[in-house]
Design an enzyme around this catalytic site. Structure first.
Site, PDB file in Angstrom:
ATOM      1  N   ASP A  22      -2.754  -4.926   0.326  1.00 60.00           N
ATOM      2  CA  ASP A  22      -2.128  -6.109   0.803  1.00 60.00           C
ATOM      3  C   ASP A  22      -2.638  -6.877   2.090  1.00 60.00           C
ATOM      4  O   ASP A  22      -3.267  -7.809   2.065  1.00 60.00           O
ATOM      5  CB  ASP A  22      -0.591  -6.089   0.901  1.00 60.00           C
ATOM      6  CG  ASP A  22       0.191  -5.303   1.619  1.00 60.00           C
ATOM      7  OD1 ASP A  22      -0.978  -4.440   2.366  1.00 60.00           O
ATOM      8  OD2 ASP A  22       1.136  -4.845   1.798  1.00 60.00           O
ATOM      9  N   MET A  67       0.758  -1.174   0.073  1.00 60.64           N
ATOM     10  CA  MET A  67      -0.020   0.105   0.104  1.00 60.64           C
ATOM     11  C   MET A  67       0.875   1.355  -0.133  1.00 60.64           C
ATOM     12  O   MET A  67       1.989   1.300   0.272  1.00 60.64           O
ATOM     13  CB  MET A  67      -1.072   0.058   1.309  1.00 60.64           C
ATOM     14  CG  MET A  67      -1.889  -1.078   1.211  1.00 60.64           C
ATOM     15  SD  MET A  67      -3.053  -1.136   2.716  1.00 60.64           S
ATOM     16  CE  MET A  67      -4.016   0.412   2.435  1.00 60.64           C
ATOM     17  N   HIS A  68       0.009   2.315  -0.337  1.00 58.69           N
ATOM     18  CA  HIS A  68       0.713   3.677   0.115  1.00 58.69           C
ATOM     19  C   HIS A  68       1.824   4.312  -0.838  1.00 58.69           C
ATOM     20  O   HIS A  68       2.030   5.416  -1.298  1.00 58.69           O
ATOM     21  CB  HIS A  68       1.155   3.919   1.488  1.00 58.69           C
ATOM     22  CG  HIS A  68       0.605   3.365   2.628  1.00 58.69           C
ATOM     23  ND1 HIS A  68      -0.814   3.757   2.678  1.00 58.69           N
ATOM     24  CD2 HIS A  68       0.765   2.325   3.317  1.00 58.69           C
ATOM     25  CE1 HIS A  68      -1.218   3.066   3.638  1.00 58.69           C
ATOM     26  NE2 HIS A  68      -0.440   2.247   4.325  1.00 58.69           N
TER      27      HIS A  68
END
Length: 490
Positions: A237, A78-79
């Protein structure tokens, strides 16, 4: 029919092939490099991810009638900030989830915009790993690159874009950008304005289990797959791992011992953590979840084994950590190799050992590493308890979950029952399940999880060991406050 699940991790793309009954027929892993240009920075080249997927899928489906491959679903780290120009070229390496360069931008958002305002707009406050601070950093530090941005996406969305040509993301992954109004499942116009982002630069939003499109002809040819293969929106995830462990609906809990460590608590309604220790995100089943994330979990053990002890005999190093040693260790380890997110939100935090004496050996320090990660996860569990969320059991997944002694340590430090899924492939298995739902094989994520996810065993806490760890946890909790002001000076 068959479904491909992709776990786009920090160190490798792990691909699996699942049939419609949930059996895993093949697994392929393709590694790629991770770069640390400066201390606390972490980057990867998105092209490396796609090269891994392109190399892995033909190998994955070798010997299978490819006409029977129906869908692909991806669970991704992520991110990470991925930016493309008007020619769909990657402008700069992706800035990853565990990158700590955005401390100034994070403080600006939390102090100048304000935590209460951010929480009202997005359901969350700013953390250094989130995507919005990275955009602010790029606007200030790389203005020429910033003006070239035409598409903003997350890591797994780059894979999906290459596969389908559709600029899309799902709500679970978008939740970690600090650009999404999580409660109402829409982009926050005010956050876009604060970050200097135009709506057309952002992807279209989907539920994780929705199909965003099918394979582009050129990609179908490269992979040797039919053009009719549907690509699901996929998930971040942790949400994908929760699906892969059957954690859906109200009251589910999943703990992941991966590169990072998370406690994931699913819910059918949106709630925000007023204490700002836990994230409030959309879940891949269409609901919501709380999540506490520590930046370094199994990666702490990998660092200790690979870089310090210089061994790959992980199980051998843990063999001497017997049951009678649990809760009696006098050495403590703080697991802040990349700073820390939950609950401290401190990119300056650093790892350390404390309590060594002349009789301290490698087994004691190895045990301290395993315990330090478990104590860090306990911090997030305590934050959940303050919200009235008190799970008595949890699913457990991730690479670290393969260690029997680490499972015992974790069950006793958290003092909850841990359930081990039959399939330990986490995000990849969740991605395949989402693909199956996107293809219509199951009417909902909940129905698919009920049919496909099975457990293989449980680990119960021991009351005596858990009691010993209560005292140790109180000591652990006193260490970060004592060292907090020292970390920035290091």
């Amino acid at each position: 029919m068959y479904y491909i699940g992709v776990d786009l991790g920090t160190s490798a793309a792990k691909l699996l092939l699942m049939d419609e009954k949930g059996a895993i027929l093949n697994i392929v892993s393709k590694e790629y490099p991770l770069f640390f240009p400066k201390p606390g920075w972490a980057e990867q080249n998105p092209e490396d991810w796609m090269r891994a997927v392109r190399a892995g899928i033909p190998e994955l489906v070798s010997g299978i009638d490819r006409a029977d491959i129906a869908g692909i679903g991806c669970g991704g780290q992520m991110h990470g900030l991925v930016v493309l120009d008007e020619s769909d070229r990657v402008i700069r390496p992706a800035i990853l989830w565990n990158d700590g360069r955005t401390q100034v931008e994070t403080e600006y958002l939390n102090r100048e915009i304000g935590r209460e305002r951010l929480a009202a707009l997005t359901g969350n406050i700013a953390f250094a790993g989130f995507t919005a601070p990275k955009l602010l950093w790029m606007r200030k530090q790389e203005p020429e690159n910033f003006t070239r941005i035409r598409r903003i996406m997350l890591p797994k969305d780059y894979i999906n874009y290459c596969l389908t040509g559709v600029h899309a993301t799902d709500y679970s992954d978008a939740s970690g950008m600090l650009l999404l109004d999580v409660c109402n499942k829409r982009w926050s116009e005010e956050m876009l304005r604060i970050c200097g982002v135009a709506p057309e630069q952002l992807p279209r939003l989907y539920e994780s289990y929705e199909a965003i499109g099918t394979l582009r002809p050129v990609m179908a040819e490269a992979l040797g797959l039919p053009e009719t293969v549907r690509v699901a929106a996929g998930a971040g995830d942790n949400a994908a791992a929760a699906i892969g462990c059957g954690v859906v609906g109200q009251g589910g809990c999943n703990i992941s011992l991966g590169t990072s460590g998370t406690i994931f608590l699913s819910s059918e309604r949106f709630r925000a953590d007023s204490g700002n220790a836990l994230h409030s995100f959309v879940h891949a089943d269409g609901g919501w979840h709380f999540m506490g994330c520590m930046l370094s979990a199994a990666s702490c053990n990998k660092w200790w084994m690979d870089e310090i002890l210089r061994t790959r005999e992980y199980s051998g190093e843990q063999a001497g950590i017997t049951e009678e040693r649990l809760g009696r260790n006098h050495v403590y380890y703080l697991p802040y190799l990349m700073g820390e997110r939950a609950p401290h939100n401190d990119p300056d935090a650093r790892s350390c050992f404390i309590g060594m004496t002349m009789d301290t050996g490698r087994e004691t320090m190895t045990q301290a590493v395993l315990e330090g990660v478990a104590f860090g996860l306990r911090d997030s569990l305590e934050a959940a308890k303050k919200l009235g969320v008190c799970p008595s059991s949890s699913m457990l997944c991730g690479g670290g979950a393969k260690s029997p002694i680490w499972r015992r340590i974790l069950a006793n430090i958290l003092n909850i029952r841990l359930t081990i899924p039959e399939t330990e492939q986490g995000p990849g298995y969740g991605g395949a399940i989402l693909a199956a739902v996107a293809c219509g094989a199951y009417p909902s994520v909940r129905a698919a999880a009920a049919a496909l996810v099975h457990v293989t065993g449980t680990v119960e806490p021991d009351p005596l060991i858990a009691a010993r760890y209560e005292e140790k946890y109180r000591n652990y909790r006193s260490l970060y406050p004592a060292l907090r002001d020292i970390f920035p000076r290091l």
